[in-house]
Write an enzyme that holds these catalytic residues in place. Structure first.
Site, PDB file in Angstrom:
ATOM      1  N   ASN A 167      -5.631  -4.353  -6.641  1.00 42.58           N
ATOM      2  CA  ASN A 167      -6.788  -3.809  -5.932  1.00 42.58           C
ATOM      3  C   ASN A 167      -6.705  -2.295  -5.730  1.00 42.58           C
ATOM      4  O   ASN A 167      -7.735  -1.630  -5.664  1.00 42.58           O
ATOM      5  CB  ASN A 167      -6.912  -4.515  -4.573  1.00 42.58           C
TER       6      ASN A 167
ATOM      7  N   TYR B  65     -12.803   7.871 -13.827  1.00 39.83           N
ATOM      8  CA  TYR B  65     -12.912   6.584 -13.115  1.00 39.83           C
ATOM      9  C   TYR B  65     -13.563   5.542 -14.025  1.00 39.83           C
ATOM     10  O   TYR B  65     -13.090   4.412 -14.141  1.00 39.83           O
ATOM     11  CB  TYR B  65     -13.719   6.761 -11.834  1.00 39.83           C
TER      12      TYR B  65
ATOM     13  N   ASP C 231       0.857  -1.198   0.000  1.00 44.43           N
ATOM     14  CA  ASP C 231       0.000   0.000   0.000  1.00 44.43           C
ATOM     15  C   ASP C 231       0.890   1.244   0.000  1.00 44.43           C
ATOM     16  O   ASP C 231       2.071   1.185   0.338  1.00 44.43           O
ATOM     17  CB  ASP C 231      -0.900   0.015   1.251  1.00 44.43           C
TER      18      ASP C 231
ATOM     19  N   LYS D 116     -11.627   2.173 -15.344  1.00 44.70           N
ATOM     20  CA  LYS D 116     -12.065   0.821 -14.976  1.00 44.70           C
ATOM     21  C   LYS D 116     -12.477   0.022 -16.219  1.00 44.70           C
ATOM     22  O   LYS D 116     -12.326  -1.201 -16.242  1.00 44.70           O
ATOM     23  CB  LYS D 116     -13.190   0.881 -13.942  1.00 44.70           C
TER      24      LYS D 116
ATOM     25  N   VAL E 246       1.497   2.144  -6.731  1.00 38.58           N
ATOM     26  CA  VAL E 246       1.373   1.380  -7.984  1.00 38.58           C
ATOM     27  C   VAL E 246       1.513   2.268  -9.228  1.00 38.58           C
ATOM     28  O   VAL E 246       1.706   1.771 -10.332  1.00 38.58           O
ATOM     29  CB  VAL E 246       0.051   0.578  -8.072  1.00 38.58           C
TER      30      VAL E 246
HETATM   31  P1  NAD Z   1     -10.122   1.970   0.166  1.00 33.69           P
HETATM   32  O1  NAD Z   1      -9.937   3.424  -0.041  1.00 33.69           O
HETATM   33  O2  NAD Z   1     -10.749   1.495   1.438  1.00 33.69           O
HETATM   34  O3  NAD Z   1      -8.733   1.215  -0.025  1.00 33.69           O
HETATM   35  C1  NAD Z   1      -7.879   1.498  -1.082  1.00 33.69           C
HETATM   36  C2  NAD Z   1      -6.441   1.356  -0.637  1.00 33.69           C
HETATM   37  O4  NAD Z   1      -5.611   1.611  -1.784  1.00 33.69           O
HETATM   38  C3  NAD Z   1      -6.016   2.356   0.448  1.00 33.69           C
HETATM   39  O5  NAD Z   1      -5.359   1.688   1.509  1.00 33.69           O
HETATM   40  C4  NAD Z   1      -5.075   3.311  -0.272  1.00 33.69           C
HETATM   41  O6  NAD Z   1      -4.001   3.784   0.569  1.00 33.69           O
HETATM   42  C5  NAD Z   1      -4.516   2.407  -1.372  1.00 33.69           C
HETATM   43  N1  NAD Z   1      -4.001   3.165  -2.513  1.00 33.69           N
HETATM   44  C6  NAD Z   1      -4.554   4.254  -3.107  1.00 33.69           C
HETATM   45  N2  NAD Z   1      -3.766   4.681  -4.096  1.00 33.69           N
HETATM   46  C7  NAD Z   1      -2.694   3.842  -4.134  1.00 33.69           C
HETATM   47  C8  NAD Z   1      -1.529   3.770  -4.925  1.00 33.69           C
HETATM   48  N3  NAD Z   1      -1.281   4.686  -5.872  1.00 33.69           N
HETATM   49  N4  NAD Z   1      -0.650   2.772  -4.705  1.00 33.69           N
HETATM   50  C9  NAD Z   1      -0.872   1.874  -3.718  1.00 33.69           C
HETATM   51  N5  NAD Z   1      -1.938   1.897  -2.911  1.00 33.69           N
HETATM   52  C10 NAD Z   1      -2.843   2.882  -3.126  1.00 33.69           C
HETATM   53  O7  NAD Z   1     -10.943   1.513  -1.112  1.00 33.69           O
HETATM   54  P2  NAD Z   1     -11.721   0.175  -1.579  1.00 33.69           P
HETATM   55  O8  NAD Z   1     -13.125   0.558  -1.743  1.00 33.69           O
HETATM   56  O9  NAD Z   1     -11.354  -0.997  -0.751  1.00 33.69           O
HETATM   57  O10 NAD Z   1     -11.100   0.052  -3.042  1.00 33.69           O
HETATM   58  C11 NAD Z   1     -10.431  -1.087  -3.533  1.00 33.69           C
HETATM   59  C12 NAD Z   1     -10.702  -1.209  -5.029  1.00 33.69           C
HETATM   60  O11 NAD Z   1     -12.098  -1.469  -5.234  1.00 33.69           O
HETATM   61  C13 NAD Z   1     -10.397   0.033  -5.849  1.00 33.69           C
HETATM   62  O12 NAD Z   1      -9.759  -0.336  -7.054  1.00 33.69           O
HETATM   63  C14 NAD Z   1     -11.764   0.618  -6.137  1.00 33.69           C
HETATM   64  O13 NAD Z   1     -11.789   1.378  -7.307  1.00 33.69           O
HETATM   65  C15 NAD Z   1     -12.580  -0.632  -6.253  1.00 33.69           C
HETATM   66  N6  NAD Z   1     -14.033  -0.482  -6.080  1.00 33.69           N
HETATM   67  C16 NAD Z   1     -14.556   0.014  -4.926  1.00 33.69           C
HETATM   68  C17 NAD Z   1     -15.940   0.083  -4.769  1.00 33.69           C
HETATM   69  C18 NAD Z   1     -16.584   0.549  -3.485  1.00 33.69           C
HETATM   70  O14 NAD Z   1     -17.797   0.761  -3.466  1.00 33.69           O
HETATM   71  N7  NAD Z   1     -15.848   0.690  -2.405  1.00 33.69           N
HETATM   72  C19 NAD Z   1     -16.774  -0.337  -5.815  1.00 33.69           C
HETATM   73  C20 NAD Z   1     -16.199  -0.824  -6.985  1.00 33.69           C
HETATM   74  C21 NAD Z   1     -14.844  -0.898  -7.105  1.00 33.69           C
END
Ligand code: NAD
Length: 253
Positions: free
Chosen positions: A90, A156, A37, A160, A64
């Site tokens: 992720n 976004y 992370d 995606k 990343v």
């Molecule tokens: P979250 O914000 O709880 O966790 C995301 C994590 O990614 C955080 O710990 C953050 O520090 C880390 N991060 C951000 N940018 C980064 C980078 N450049 N390099 C490394 N780490 C990085 O979010 P989440 O909801 O668990 O999201 C996880 C994935 O799920 C994402 O790709 C998001 O787009 C996708 N997603 C989320 C939802 C939702 O409703 N939460 C829905 C569809 C897709």
């Protein structure tokens, strides 16, 4: 019997939300997990939790969106655990629901750098490892926004959709070399990502929220982790180059 016995798994964005739940579940299932992370402090907390339950994990700080970090991340996994078997892309960020007319180059590039270029870079780096041993699994966390038009802002949504295209391309092209590559398209999940919606664009947010009334429900990170486990394990060995939606049926309407 555990499902990932002895496998080495890298999970990006694993300090929070779905990535954290995936790292924790994979460790319970016997994987050695690289908890990666931007936020090392929280990644260390996830590792500590895994260790306390008898699991094996290390934390690696990596952005990343930075090629050097991606190189170091995969090299560290190999140095510490001997190889890589599973890559979960992720890490992702939202875009404040900014619609196309209000986009800046800066926002577009920032969102693409993390959401699309990041997975490309990690995949590029692990493929030689996977093809050499004729085995490896990639799980990309896409989004319902990667399949449909207005679940978020323009950057976004496009970023995606790119993840979905990358998933299908890699899944097909490397299928005969022992690699599987699939994606999950979560609907709305209860994580910290909403905290990044610091200044939602009023027009874009209204357009993106238009379908929320038909959303049957909110998921928990553990719901997505279970789908990731299926895709990472041999139970899905005939599943490749596709996207599994996990959204309570939201996108079925
Ligand atoms: P979250 O914000 O709880 O966790 C995301 C994590 O990614 C955080 O710990 C953050 O520090 C880390 N991060 C951000 N940018 C980064 C980078 N450049 N390099 C490394 N780490 C990085 O979010 P989440 O909801 O668990 O999201 C996880 C994935 O799920 C994402 O790709 C998001 O787009 C996708 N997603 C989320 C939802 C939702 O409703 N939460 C829905 C569809 C897709």
């Amino acid at each position: 019997m555990v499902k990932l016995n002895g496998k080495v798994a890298i999970v990006t964005g694993a300090a929070s939300g779905m990535g954290k739940a995936i790292a924790e579940l994979f460790a319970v299932e016997g994987a050695k997990v690289v908890v990666s992370d931007l936020n090392l402090e929280n990644a260390n907390k996830v590792v500590q939790g895994i260790s306390e339950k008898g699991g094996k994990a290390i934390a690696v700080a990596a952005n990343v969106a930075a090629e050097d970090d991606v190189q170091r991340l995969i090299d560290t996994a190999v140095d510490e655990f001997g190889s890589v078997d599973i890559l979960v892309n992720n890490a992702g960020i939202m875009d404040n629901f900014v619609p196309a007319g209000d986009l800046t180059d800066e926002l577009w590039e920032k969102v693409f750098a993390v959401n699309s270029t990041g997975p490309m870079r990690t995949i590029r780096k692990v493929l030689p490892i996977f093809t050499e041993k004729n085995a490896g699994v990639i799980v990309n966390i896409a989004s319902a926004g990667g399949l449909f038009g207005s679940r978020a802002g323009a950057a976004y949504t496009a970023s995606k959709h790119a993840v979905v295209g990358l998933t299908k391309n890699v899944g097909f092209q490397y299928a005969k070399l022992g690699v599987r590559c699939n994606a999950i398209a979560p609907g709305a999940v209860n994580t910290n990502i909403s905290a990044s919606l610091t200044a939602p664009n009023p027009f874009g947010a209204e357009r993106a929220m238009a379908g929320m009334g038909i959303n049957p429900g909110l998921g928990e990170p553990e719901d997505i982790a279970k789908v990731a486990l299926f895709l990472a394990s041999d139970e899905s060995k005939f599943v490749n180059g596709t996207v599994i939606t996990a959204d309570a049926g939201w996108t079925a309407y």
